[in-house]
Design an enzyme around this catalytic site. Structure first.
Site, PDB file in Angstrom:
ATOM      1  N   CYS A  12       6.801 -62.214 -96.569  1.00 12.93           N
ATOM      2  CA  CYS A  12       7.377 -62.799 -95.361  1.00 12.93           C
ATOM      3  C   CYS A  12       7.095 -64.278 -95.242  1.00 12.93           C
ATOM      4  O   CYS A  12       6.391 -64.877 -96.048  1.00 12.93           O
ATOM      5  CB  CYS A  12       6.851 -62.079 -94.126  1.00 12.93           C
ATOM      6  SG  CYS A  12       5.072 -62.248 -93.930  1.00 12.93           S
ATOM      7  N   GLY A  38      11.892 -63.694 -97.046  1.00 11.35           N
ATOM      8  CA  GLY A  38      12.103 -62.356 -96.500  1.00 11.35           C
ATOM      9  C   GLY A  38      13.490 -62.213 -95.934  1.00 11.35           C
ATOM     10  O   GLY A  38      13.919 -63.027 -95.115  1.00 11.35           O
ATOM     11  N   ASN A 112       1.699 -63.165 -92.756  1.00 11.55           N
ATOM     12  CA  ASN A 112       2.155 -63.259 -94.141  1.00 11.55           C
ATOM     13  C   ASN A 112       1.011 -62.816 -95.039  1.00 11.55           C
ATOM     14  O   ASN A 112      -0.076 -63.391 -94.983  1.00 11.55           O
ATOM     15  CB  ASN A 112       2.558 -64.705 -94.473  1.00 11.55           C
ATOM     16  CG  ASN A 112       2.943 -64.870 -95.936  1.00 11.55           C
ATOM     17  OD1 ASN A 112       3.330 -63.910 -96.595  1.00 11.55           O
ATOM     18  ND2 ASN A 112       2.843 -66.078 -96.447  1.00 11.55           N
ATOM     19  N   GLY A 113       1.231 -61.777 -95.838  1.00  8.48           N
ATOM     20  CA  GLY A 113       0.201 -61.289 -96.740  1.00  8.48           C
ATOM     21  C   GLY A 113       0.072 -59.785 -96.668  1.00  8.48           C
ATOM     22  O   GLY A 113       0.967 -59.084 -96.194  1.00  8.48           O
ATOM     23  N   CYS A 246      -2.080 -68.116-104.333  1.00  5.24           N
ATOM     24  CA  CYS A 246      -1.277 -67.336-105.277  1.00  5.24           C
ATOM     25  C   CYS A 246      -0.492 -68.246-106.215  1.00  5.24           C
ATOM     26  O   CYS A 246       0.301 -69.089-105.771  1.00  5.24           O
ATOM     27  CB  CYS A 246      -0.309 -66.444-104.484  1.00  5.24           C
ATOM     28  SG  CYS A 246       0.897 -65.560-105.508  1.00  5.24           S
ATOM     29  N   TYR A 252       7.437 -69.094-108.549  1.00  7.65           N
ATOM     30  CA  TYR A 252       8.632 -68.354-108.150  1.00  7.65           C
ATOM     31  C   TYR A 252       8.967 -68.382-106.666  1.00  7.65           C
ATOM     32  O   TYR A 252      10.091 -68.643-106.279  1.00  7.65           O
ATOM     33  CB  TYR A 252       8.477 -66.898-108.612  1.00  7.65           C
ATOM     34  CG  TYR A 252       9.615 -65.994-108.246  1.00  7.65           C
ATOM     35  CD1 TYR A 252      10.803 -66.025-108.967  1.00  7.65           C
ATOM     36  CD2 TYR A 252       9.520 -65.125-107.171  1.00  7.65           C
ATOM     37  CE1 TYR A 252      11.870 -65.204-108.625  1.00  7.65           C
ATOM     38  CE2 TYR A 252      10.575 -64.300-106.825  1.00  7.65           C
ATOM     39  CZ  TYR A 252      11.739 -64.336-107.552  1.00  7.65           C
ATOM     40  OH  TYR A 252      12.786 -63.535-107.200  1.00  7.65           O
TER      41      TYR A 252
END
Length: 470
Positions: A12, A38, A112-113, A246, A252
């Protein structure tokens, strides 16, 4: 991006604004710029200082909100969210921000996560009488806040957050204030900006740019930020841990025009492509990228190798999003609907195709076949990241090794599966060097777990609530 047909999806995007008379409109445009994070659902919660008003629904941002709905959300404080379902699954009940009401007032949470100890905490909370309204891991925080005996929302969150394990960037709001927090490792990005006298928080800086906000800084891992009428106040809710943003954000997920912790995503992807060309050169006539996330890496590969860069694949931006298709067969057919090979570019040519990942291998196989059907004489595939061999537990929907082709097949075997003339992946060292997060930077750490299998947190921690220790 091809996330919805490749099987690799971010959970998200979070957006929030404090102190702006047009909060709902600012949130709307902020969500538009985070749509890539998302596509399943979207929501906006606004406070007018007395109550929380909200609207949310399934689908894309422009499908969920109308002008009339935005105009009905009046207030200066807002939290917004776009979602792709991982933990908790789909359904309107899981579309965020989650909103809660009690005699203490309203509470809205955007996340988010993914919390790796959510199920353990849910079981304990339910044993104590909690009733969950959704199957989302995010709701755990609401119950922990409600159970805290501290006085302020910030104090309640400071007590609750250390109990959560995993990845999280939170934006939490009541009628009077916005509180944001980032997990101790900083696994998911979160940035702070100014829009005149207002404050803006977003998962990516591209959203700040869209609404005209000026980037101030990144929210620090383990930081709790309180924004209210008196200003913006920072505190730590936990001691510093190993920083581990990350790496797939750079490879990406993030938009190329975003900056993540002082590194531009487009520039990082170009460096990955250049490093890939250094590690695995090939004789070819044209270099092409798989749109959209691999274009930057393909340009870098072409510049370093001297192979001309061409637009060899065209993305149809108006076709229905294939992630909603109910079967793998229809997902695969969606590849041909979504991508077309440019025959005039690839026919009779030795093509080197740059992509950022191979998850299950099915989409890559179909793209290779598209190029061959368009007359490509050779198709060489180069991936601007190492093989994804290990599942992610922090908000990406690869939860088992069985979903990952590289977990069970060698590079040569994957090459046979996708039907390419050759296949190579960037090395782990090349990934780290290309992203540019070296040891001289104070925020140098990256999460490389999906490539290396070394996770920054315990995956199945048995966290207990404080009162269980008494």
């Amino acid at each position: 991006m091809l996330a919805e047909i490749r099987g690799l999806n971010e959970e998200c995007g979070v957006f929030a604004v404090a102190g702006h008379a047009g909060a709902s409109e600012i949130c709307y445009y902020g969500l538009h710029s985070l749509q890539h994070r998302g596509q399943e659902g979207a929501g906006i919660v606004i406070s007018d200082g007395k109550r929380l008003q909200y609207h949310k629904g399934l689908g894309l941002v422009h499908d969920v909100f109308t002008r009339e709905q935005l105009e009905s959300l009046k207030g200066t404080l807002g939290v917004a969210h776009v979602r792709y379902a991982t933990a908790g699954g789909g359904g309107l009940q899981n579309v965020q921000p989650l909103v809660f009401q009690s005699h203490h007032g309203g509470l809205a949470i955007a996340h988010n996560g993914n919390l790796v100890n959510a199920e353990r905490l849910k079981e304990q909370l339910e044993d104590e009488g909690a009733i969950f309204q959704s199957t989302s891991d995010t709701e755990v925080l609401a119950h922990l806040i409600r159970r805290s005996r501290s006085r302020t929302l910030a104090e309640k969150m400071a007590n609750a957050l250390p109990l959560l394990k995993g990845a999280y960037s939170f934006a939490v709001m009541d009628e009077h204030q916005l509180v944001v927090a980032r997990d101790p490792h900083g696994l998911r990005p979160l940035s702070l900006g100014r829009l005149g006298d207002a404050w803006v928080v977003a998962s990516e800086t591209c959203a700040l740019d869209t609404v005209g906000a000026v980037f101030e800084r990144d929210i620090e891992p383990g930081e709790l930020l309180v924004i209210d009428e008196s200003g913006c106040h920072s505190q730590r809710f936990i001691s510093k841990a190993m920083r581990a943003i990350c790496s797939m954000e750079y490879v990406y997920f993030a938009r190329p025009d975003s900056d993540l912790e002082e590194i531009n995503v487009h520039a990082a992807r170009k460096r990955l492509g250049k490093r890939l060309a250094e590690e695995f050169p090939i004789e070819a006539d044209v270099a092409i990228g798989v749109p959209d996330s691999s274009i930057s890496a393909a340009i870098g590969y072409a510049e370093q190798s001297g192979i001309p860069y061409e637009v060899g694949l065209i993305k149809n931006r108006y076709i229905a999003r294939t992630f909603i298709q109910p079967s793998q067969a229809l997902r695969e057919r969606g590849v041909k609907m979504k991508l077309s090979a440019v025959r005039g570019v690839v026919a009779g040519q030795r093509v080197v195709m740059i992509d950022d990942s191979i998850v299950r291998g099915t989409t890559c196989r179909h793209i290779v076949q598209l190029l061959r059907d368009a007359g490509a004489k050779e198709v060489h595939v180069r991936i601007s990241a190492p093989p994804i061999k290990h599942p992610c537990f922090y908000g990406i929907d690869t939860s088992t090794s069985g979903e990952l082709i590289a977990s069970s097949l060698s590079v040569a075997e994957i090459c046979d599966v996708i039907g390419a003339d050759s296949l190579e992946f960037l090395s782990l060292e090349g990934l780290q060097a290309g992203i540019g997060r070296d040891a001289s930077m104070p925020q140098c750490g990256q999460c490389l777990a999906c490539y290396s299998g070394h996770y920054p947190t315990a995956i199945y921690p048995s966290t207990v609530l404080p009162y269980e220790k008494q």
